[in-house]
Design an enzyme around this catalytic site. Sequence first.
Site, PDB file in Angstrom:
ATOM      1  N   ARG A 153       0.774  -1.139   0.010  1.00 43.76           N
ATOM      2  CA  ARG A 153      -0.045  -0.018  -0.096  1.00 43.76           C
ATOM      3  C   ARG A 153       0.766   1.236  -0.013  1.00 43.76           C
ATOM      4  O   ARG A 153       0.743   2.169  -0.717  1.00 43.76           O
ATOM      5  CB  ARG A 153      -1.026   0.064   1.158  1.00 43.76           C
ATOM      6  N   LYS A 194       1.752  24.657  -4.354  1.00 43.74           N
ATOM      7  CA  LYS A 194       0.682  23.887  -3.967  1.00 43.74           C
ATOM      8  C   LYS A 194       0.727  22.372  -3.985  1.00 43.74           C
ATOM      9  O   LYS A 194       0.179  21.784  -4.899  1.00 43.74           O
ATOM     10  CB  LYS A 194      -0.378  24.521  -4.890  1.00 43.74           C
ATOM     11  N   LYS A 208       4.337  38.855  -4.537  1.00 45.47           N
ATOM     12  CA  LYS A 208       2.936  38.696  -5.092  1.00 45.47           C
ATOM     13  C   LYS A 208       1.902  39.895  -4.493  1.00 45.47           C
ATOM     14  O   LYS A 208       2.488  40.779  -4.008  1.00 45.47           O
ATOM     15  CB  LYS A 208       2.224  37.305  -4.331  1.00 45.47           C
ATOM     16  N   GLU A 250       4.529  39.703  -9.386  1.00 42.07           N
ATOM     17  CA  GLU A 250       3.363  39.337  -9.830  1.00 42.07           C
ATOM     18  C   GLU A 250       2.433  40.719 -10.091  1.00 42.07           C
ATOM     19  O   GLU A 250       2.486  41.660  -9.422  1.00 42.07           O
ATOM     20  CB  GLU A 250       2.305  38.643  -9.081  1.00 42.07           C
ATOM     21  N   ASP A 268      -0.985  37.641 -13.731  1.00 43.54           N
ATOM     22  CA  ASP A 268      -1.843  36.818 -12.834  1.00 43.54           C
ATOM     23  C   ASP A 268      -3.266  36.947 -13.563  1.00 43.54           C
ATOM     24  O   ASP A 268      -3.833  38.194 -13.708  1.00 43.54           O
ATOM     25  CB  ASP A 268      -2.005  37.274 -11.600  1.00 43.54           C
TER      26      ASP A 268
END
Length: 289
Positions: free
Chosen positions: A106, A142, A174, A204, A225
Site C-alpha cells: 500500500r 501547492k 505577490k 506578480e 496573474d
Amino acid sequence: MSQPHLPPLPHLLVEPLLRTAFLEDLGRAGDVTTDSVVPAGLRFEAVVASRQPGVAAGIDVARLAFQLYDPTLDVTVERPDGAALAPGDVVMRVRGSARSILSAERVALNLACRMSGIATATSSLVEIARAHGKAHVVCTRKTTPGLRAIEKHAVRAGGGSNHRFGLDDAVLIKDNHIAVAGGVVPAIRAAKAHAGHMVKIEVEVDTLDQLHEAMAEGVDAVLLDNMGPELLRQAVGIVGGRALTEASGRINRETIGPIAASGVDLISVGWITHSAPILDLGLDAVTTL
C-alpha cells in the site's frame, strides 16, 4: 509528453518520507492480517501493472519502498519514471517474501499512483501547450505537505518543469506583498536591497499599468496573474524579451491552448500537484516461488 530519461531522486531524500509512511501504516502491531493469514516462508512473484493509460512516475520510489521494508526483496523496474503506459503494462516485478510484498504494497502503490497521476496530468497540458506555442508548463508550491520533492519530480516525469521548491529559492513578490509594501515600485526596490546577487526577482502583476512599473524598475520575471489571452499578448509585447513572462490563474486543458498562443514563456499550474487524479496501478500475484 513524457520524460523517459529522468534520473531518480537520491535515496537519502526519499527514505525519510517512506519511513514516515510505513510507521503510519504499520501502527503499533504491524500487519496483523498478513502475519495471521500468509505463511511465514511463502515466497512469490508479483507485478505492478497499470490499469489506465498515462505516464509512469514514482516507480523508483515504489521500488525503494519494497526494498526498504525488506532488503531481501528482488525488485525489477520494467517501465521507469517518464515512460508512457498503456492498460496492462507491467511497470515493476517484485520477488521474495509474500508477507513483505503484501505489507509494503500500500505504501509503494499510494506514492506511485499519486506521482503517476501528476505526471499524466502534466503531460496532457504539456502536449497542448507545445502545440500552441513555446511555453513551458511549470508547477507551483501547492503541493502535499512533506511530498513536495517527489511531486515536483513527477511533474518533470510528465515533461513539465519546476517553479520554486521553497520560499528561499527566489524572490516572488505577490499581490499581498505589494499591498503591504505600498506598491509595485517600493516592493521591488526593497527586494533588490535585500536579495543577494544570485537571487532572481519575479513580481506578480494584475494590470498593464503594474507591468509598466515593474519593467521600469527591472526584474527577472513577471507573473501575469489571471489575464486573458489578448491581455497576455499585450503584456508579452510590453516586456519585449527583457524578462521571463509567466501566465498564471485558472489554467486547465480548455484554457491552456490560447494562453500558450499568447507567446508567454511559462505557464504555472497548481492543480497538477494539488488536484490531479491518481493513475490506477495495481499489484497482482503471478506465481509462487
